[in-house]
Design a protein around this motif. Sequence first.
Motif, PDB file in Angstrom:
ATOM      1  N   GLY A  94       0.677   0.672  -6.475  1.00  0.00           N
ATOM      2  CA  GLY A  94      -0.437   1.335  -7.131  1.00  0.00           C
ATOM      3  C   GLY A  94      -0.953   2.557  -6.405  1.00  0.00           C
ATOM      4  O   GLY A  94      -2.090   2.985  -6.619  1.00  0.00           O
ATOM      5  N   SER A  95      -0.152   3.124  -5.503  1.00  0.00           N
ATOM      6  CA  SER A  95      -0.537   4.282  -4.685  1.00  0.00           C
ATOM      7  C   SER A  95      -1.662   3.951  -3.700  1.00  0.00           C
ATOM      8  O   SER A  95      -2.365   4.841  -3.224  1.00  0.00           O
ATOM      9  CB  SER A  95      -0.942   5.468  -5.575  1.00  0.00           C
ATOM     10  N   ASP A  96      -1.814   2.664  -3.378  1.00  0.00           N
ATOM     11  CA  ASP A  96      -2.862   2.174  -2.483  1.00  0.00           C
ATOM     12  C   ASP A  96      -2.236   1.796  -1.136  1.00  0.00           C
ATOM     13  O   ASP A  96      -1.445   0.852  -1.062  1.00  0.00           O
ATOM     14  CB  ASP A  96      -3.533   0.956  -3.110  1.00  0.00           C
ATOM     15  N   PRO A  97      -2.574   2.486  -0.052  1.00  0.00           N
ATOM     16  CA  PRO A  97      -1.982   2.185   1.251  1.00  0.00           C
ATOM     17  C   PRO A  97      -2.213   0.745   1.710  1.00  0.00           C
ATOM     18  O   PRO A  97      -1.328   0.125   2.298  1.00  0.00           O
ATOM     19  CB  PRO A  97      -2.662   3.182   2.195  1.00  0.00           C
ATOM     20  N   ARG A  98      -3.389   0.198   1.455  1.00  0.00           N
ATOM     21  CA  ARG A  98      -3.668  -1.175   1.883  1.00  0.00           C
ATOM     22  C   ARG A  98      -2.770  -2.166   1.150  1.00  0.00           C
ATOM     23  O   ARG A  98      -2.271  -3.130   1.749  1.00  0.00           O
ATOM     24  CB  ARG A  98      -5.140  -1.501   1.653  1.00  0.00           C
ATOM     25  N   GLN A 103       2.085  -5.685   0.811  1.00  0.00           N
ATOM     26  CA  GLN A 103       3.379  -5.949   0.198  1.00  0.00           C
ATOM     27  C   GLN A 103       4.499  -5.939   1.230  1.00  0.00           C
ATOM     28  O   GLN A 103       5.397  -6.787   1.202  1.00  0.00           O
ATOM     29  CB  GLN A 103       3.659  -4.908  -0.890  1.00  0.00           C
ATOM     30  N   ALA A 104       4.457  -4.979   2.145  1.00  0.00           N
ATOM     31  CA  ALA A 104       5.479  -4.915   3.188  1.00  0.00           C
ATOM     32  C   ALA A 104       5.460  -6.176   4.047  1.00  0.00           C
ATOM     33  O   ALA A 104       6.518  -6.722   4.413  1.00  0.00           O
ATOM     34  CB  ALA A 104       5.261  -3.680   4.062  1.00  0.00           C
ATOM     35  N   GLY A 118      10.507   2.808   0.733  1.00  0.00           N
ATOM     36  CA  GLY A 118       9.375   3.137  -0.127  1.00  0.00           C
ATOM     37  C   GLY A 118       8.418   4.139   0.460  1.00  0.00           C
ATOM     38  O   GLY A 118       8.737   4.879   1.384  1.00  0.00           O
ATOM     39  N   GLY A 119       7.217   4.104  -0.144  1.00  0.00           N
ATOM     40  CA  GLY A 119       6.173   5.002   0.267  1.00  0.00           C
ATOM     41  C   GLY A 119       6.465   6.445  -0.054  1.00  0.00           C
ATOM     42  O   GLY A 119       6.770   7.232   0.846  1.00  0.00           O
ATOM     43  N   ALA A 127       1.223   3.392   6.064  1.00  0.00           N
ATOM     44  CA  ALA A 127       0.727   2.015   6.053  1.00  0.00           C
ATOM     45  C   ALA A 127       1.860   1.016   6.277  1.00  0.00           C
ATOM     46  O   ALA A 127       1.679  -0.018   6.928  1.00  0.00           O
ATOM     47  CB  ALA A 127       0.025   1.732   4.728  1.00  0.00           C
ATOM     48  N   ILE A 128       3.042   1.327   5.751  1.00  0.00           N
ATOM     49  CA  ILE A 128       4.189   0.434   5.901  1.00  0.00           C
ATOM     50  C   ILE A 128       4.772   0.521   7.311  1.00  0.00           C
ATOM     51  O   ILE A 128       5.331  -0.455   7.825  1.00  0.00           O
ATOM     52  CB  ILE A 128       5.266   0.777   4.842  1.00  0.00           C
ATOM     53  N   VAL A 129       4.639   1.672   7.952  1.00  0.00           N
ATOM     54  CA  VAL A 129       5.196   1.877   9.289  1.00  0.00           C
ATOM     55  C   VAL A 129       4.735   0.801  10.257  1.00  0.00           C
ATOM     56  O   VAL A 129       5.537   0.216  11.007  1.00  0.00           O
ATOM     57  CB  VAL A 129       4.816   3.283   9.821  1.00  0.00           C
TER      58      VAL A 129
END
Length: 399
Positions: A94-98, A103-104, A118-119, A127-129
């Motif tokens: 949803g384009s939401d970093p949190r 999810q990651a 992704g991202g 955020a996934i990093v």
Amino acid sequence: MLTRRGVLAAAAGSLLLSACGQPGQRPDDGTPGSAAPDRHELVVGASLELTGRGAAHGVLQRRALELTAEELNVSGFPVGNLRRTVRLEIRDNGSDPRLAARQATELARRDEVHALVGGTLAETSLAIVGVAQARQVPFLSLGFGDGIALPLAQRTFVYKLTPDAADVARRMAQLIESLRLRRVVLVAVDGPHGDAGVRAVRLALPAVDVGLARTVRLPVGGTGFTDAAERVVSAEPDGVIVWATAPDSGSAARALRRAGYRGTLVLDPGAVAEETLTRPNLAAVEGAYAIHPACLGGSMLTTSTTAERDRREFTLRYTQRFDRFTGFAPYASDALRLLTSAARMASSVDRGRLRAYLQTQVVEGIAGGYAFAPIRHGGMEPDSLGVYQVNQGAWTVWS
């Protein structure tokens, strides 16, 4: 000619054994983080912007992932003494970093994916990093932003496929010089992607003796661009650089034209998506220039006929499935190909071995060229970048 790609290829080969862990590791050994061996799958988790402000790129990358997985799964690919297929676990962040971070975490812990992809937004990639590093899961970022794969000591499991801002800005500066523009304004979106653009453009323009009259930041969210456009026009530039991602790129172009700007527009790669060439934007972006990887049109892959063929075949499959290919960089397709190549070389889908062999990849992909090494985890090679122009509602090679 000695190229950075050639130097990194040699470095990757010489450091490969030390990066792979201790000798005698059993290939495909089902170590933690691997799917059950009897499933014979390479499991890839993808957190993508299928809704929200990043959807203009996220949806395209999902298509690229699925097309490439289908192709790979026709006959599978060898990994050690097994023949594996790809299983995708795709989530909409949803384009939401949190949400992307959550999810990651779930993909790494519960779904036990072997790698993350992704991202398309810098914010979601960043955020996934943190999750990828903490869980030691290889992460191939599709986002624009120079801080994604750096500092390397804190990003050992992270790889970035998009071009670096400095390479894009240098190519922009060369174009601006050739167009004999002397006074430009930079319009950059707020956030990490825009920050990278501001730094890169400020360094690149003086090298070609072009003045930067003003830097104007665009608010996040695609609204409130009128004030920014009026500030641009008041500076009386003969060229404007728009450093943003779709759909903000098209919205900024419309705002500039409504404010009375009739001069040259130069767009960064984030602008190239179907959204930019939709009917509301066509009049505003007609004649605009864009710096973009080779896959947009008119092959620049001069060193690999196999890569040229693969790109043409990908474009054909994409067009047959989705009716049109208006131009985007299929980074997700390259991400999947890089992962399967690493699995083949490692004879394993173990996360640590995938990471080690990802940093030996020196290849021409669908989108462009990559030269990963232990000392460099991104982004795309600068000689993959070309100049394109919107001509009658389509991206065409500019010469």
